[in-house]
Design a protein around this motif. Structure first.
Motif, PDB file in Angstrom:
ATOM      1  N   SER A  14     -61.823 -27.852 100.850  1.00 23.50           N
ATOM      2  CA  SER A  14     -62.788 -28.728 101.451  1.00 23.50           C
ATOM      3  C   SER A  14     -64.106 -27.813 101.744  1.00 23.50           C
ATOM      4  O   SER A  14     -63.505 -26.536 102.111  1.00 23.50           O
ATOM      5  CB  SER A  14     -62.248 -29.531 102.677  1.00 23.50           C
ATOM      6  OG  SER A  14     -61.927 -28.819 103.557  1.00 23.50           O
ATOM      7  N   PRO A  15     -65.125 -28.262 102.198  1.00 26.42           N
ATOM      8  CA  PRO A  15     -66.157 -27.359 102.608  1.00 26.42           C
ATOM      9  C   PRO A  15     -66.008 -26.589 103.981  1.00 26.42           C
ATOM     10  O   PRO A  15     -66.188 -25.524 104.103  1.00 26.42           O
ATOM     11  CB  PRO A  15     -67.382 -28.218 102.667  1.00 26.42           C
ATOM     12  CG  PRO A  15     -67.097 -29.389 101.760  1.00 26.42           C
ATOM     13  CD  PRO A  15     -65.588 -29.654 102.002  1.00 26.42           C
ATOM     14  N   GLN A 147     -64.250 -36.297  97.123  1.00 27.97           N
ATOM     15  CA  GLN A 147     -65.917 -36.068  97.169  1.00 27.97           C
ATOM     16  C   GLN A 147     -66.402 -37.152  97.916  1.00 27.97           C
ATOM     17  O   GLN A 147     -67.367 -37.622  97.712  1.00 27.97           O
ATOM     18  CB  GLN A 147     -66.210 -35.977  95.698  1.00 27.97           C
ATOM     19  CG  GLN A 147     -65.934 -34.594  94.898  1.00 27.97           C
ATOM     20  CD  GLN A 147     -66.436 -34.661  93.810  1.00 27.97           C
ATOM     21  OE1 GLN A 147     -66.774 -35.420  93.036  1.00 27.97           O
ATOM     22  NE2 GLN A 147     -66.614 -33.212  93.254  1.00 27.97           N
ATOM     23  N   THR A 185     -62.831 -34.418 103.764  1.00 27.88           N
ATOM     24  CA  THR A 185     -63.464 -34.174 102.481  1.00 27.88           C
ATOM     25  C   THR A 185     -63.072 -33.328 101.667  1.00 27.88           C
ATOM     26  O   THR A 185     -62.649 -32.158 102.095  1.00 27.88           O
ATOM     27  CB  THR A 185     -65.180 -34.025 102.633  1.00 27.88           C
ATOM     28  OG1 THR A 185     -65.810 -35.044 103.658  1.00 27.88           O
ATOM     29  CG2 THR A 185     -65.957 -34.046 101.181  1.00 27.88           C
ATOM     30  N   THR A 187     -62.959 -31.414  97.568  1.00 28.84           N
ATOM     31  CA  THR A 187     -63.845 -31.024  96.663  1.00 28.84           C
ATOM     32  C   THR A 187     -63.089 -31.094  95.392  1.00 28.84           C
ATOM     33  O   THR A 187     -63.835 -31.053  94.401  1.00 28.84           O
ATOM     34  CB  THR A 187     -64.569 -29.639  96.784  1.00 28.84           C
ATOM     35  OG1 THR A 187     -63.324 -28.719  96.866  1.00 28.84           O
ATOM     36  CG2 THR A 187     -65.177 -29.556  98.115  1.00 28.84           C
ATOM     37  N   ARG A 188     -61.964 -31.484  95.216  1.00 27.63           N
ATOM     38  CA  ARG A 188     -60.947 -31.416  94.237  1.00 27.63           C
ATOM     39  C   ARG A 188     -60.044 -32.421  94.077  1.00 27.63           C
ATOM     40  O   ARG A 188     -59.439 -32.559  95.128  1.00 27.63           O
ATOM     41  CB  ARG A 188     -60.622 -30.067  93.592  1.00 27.63           C
ATOM     42  CG  ARG A 188     -59.947 -29.172  94.619  1.00 27.63           C
ATOM     43  CD  ARG A 188     -59.616 -27.868  94.096  1.00 27.63           C
ATOM     44  NE  ARG A 188     -58.907 -27.027  95.253  1.00 27.63           N
ATOM     45  CZ  ARG A 188     -57.824 -26.952  95.413  1.00 27.63           C
ATOM     46  NH1 ARG A 188     -57.123 -27.533  94.711  1.00 27.63           N
ATOM     47  NH2 ARG A 188     -57.364 -25.929  96.418  1.00 27.63           N
TER      48      ARG A 188
END
Length: 227
Positions: A14-15, A147, A185, A187-188
């Motif tokens: 996650s970011p 995402q 969140t 990302t993958r």
């Protein structure tokens, strides 16, 4: 997830976790430089008989070792505060999920759906299939779309718990009578494991968390099958 004899943190998914890893490396480098400098000075003082008389009573040295630590603390505090505010920020979540801690299992409720909720228990070691992870697998995984911004509402029905997923940079206390909020969140896609991180009784070690992050189309099919 973590692997045997791992020394560092888990890979970021996650970011927020990417920012936390960067801050960890930033702070570690500062600590390494300070430790090296102190070790060098101690070694120098123990191995030489010479004394520089000008450094024994000098205003310049006093100024340097007063100002320099303050500058170092600011270099650590500013990125830390930036990440802290990023973790508290909620931007128009696409989905809201409420996680309730119990002794000793988790229950999940998808509040955007009329009747989508379930309990998540750890699978006993005797019931594990080949390839499944001991003390980490659950009978009902929490499936979420990747995402997308997801709001997690976390509370407890009995004692203090803590809902933690390290690879996503999440750790939020579950307090009876209080609703805590965090943002999730990914990302993958993938499976992300966590555990209760607050000592909550005799079976504290047996209430794992498993998140299955999938594309939106797969999540819609899963949610339709659960209703």
């Amino acid at each position: 997830m973590a692997y045997p004899f791992q020394l560092g943190l888990q890979d970021a998914a996650s970011p927020i976790m990417e920012e936390l890893l960067q801050f960890h490396d930033h702070a570690l480098m500062i600590i390494f430089l300070i430790s090296s400098l102190v070790l060098y000075i101690i070694t120098l003082m123990l191995t030489t008989k010479l004394t520089h008389t000008n450094t024994m009573d000098a205003q310049e040295v006093e100024t340097i070792w007063t100002v320099l630590p303050a500058v170092i603390l600011i270099m650590i505090a500013l990125p830390s505060l930036r990440i802290l505010y990023m973790m508290d920020e909620i931007n128009n979540p696409s989905l809201t999920v409420k996680a309730m801690g119990h002794q000793w299992y988790w229950s999940y409720e998808y509040t955007d759906y009329e009747d989508l909720n379930f309990d998540s228990y750890m699978i006993p070691t005797s019931d594990l299939k080949p390839g499944e992870l001991r003390l980490l697998e659950v009978d009902n995984r929490m499936v979420l779309p990747m995402q997308m911004t997801i709001r997690m509402l976390i509370s407890s029905e009995d004692v203090l718990h803590s809902w933690a997923v390290p690879s996503l940079g999440l750790k939020t206390d579950a307090v009876p009578g209080r609703l805590n909020q965090t943002t999730l969140t990914s990302t993958r896609p993938g499976l992300f494991y966590g555990q209760c991180s607050e000592i909550c009784g005799s079976n504290h070690s047996f209430m794992p968390i498993v998140l299955e992050l999938v594309p939106l189309e797969n999540f819609e099919k899963w949610s339709a099958s659960m209703l």
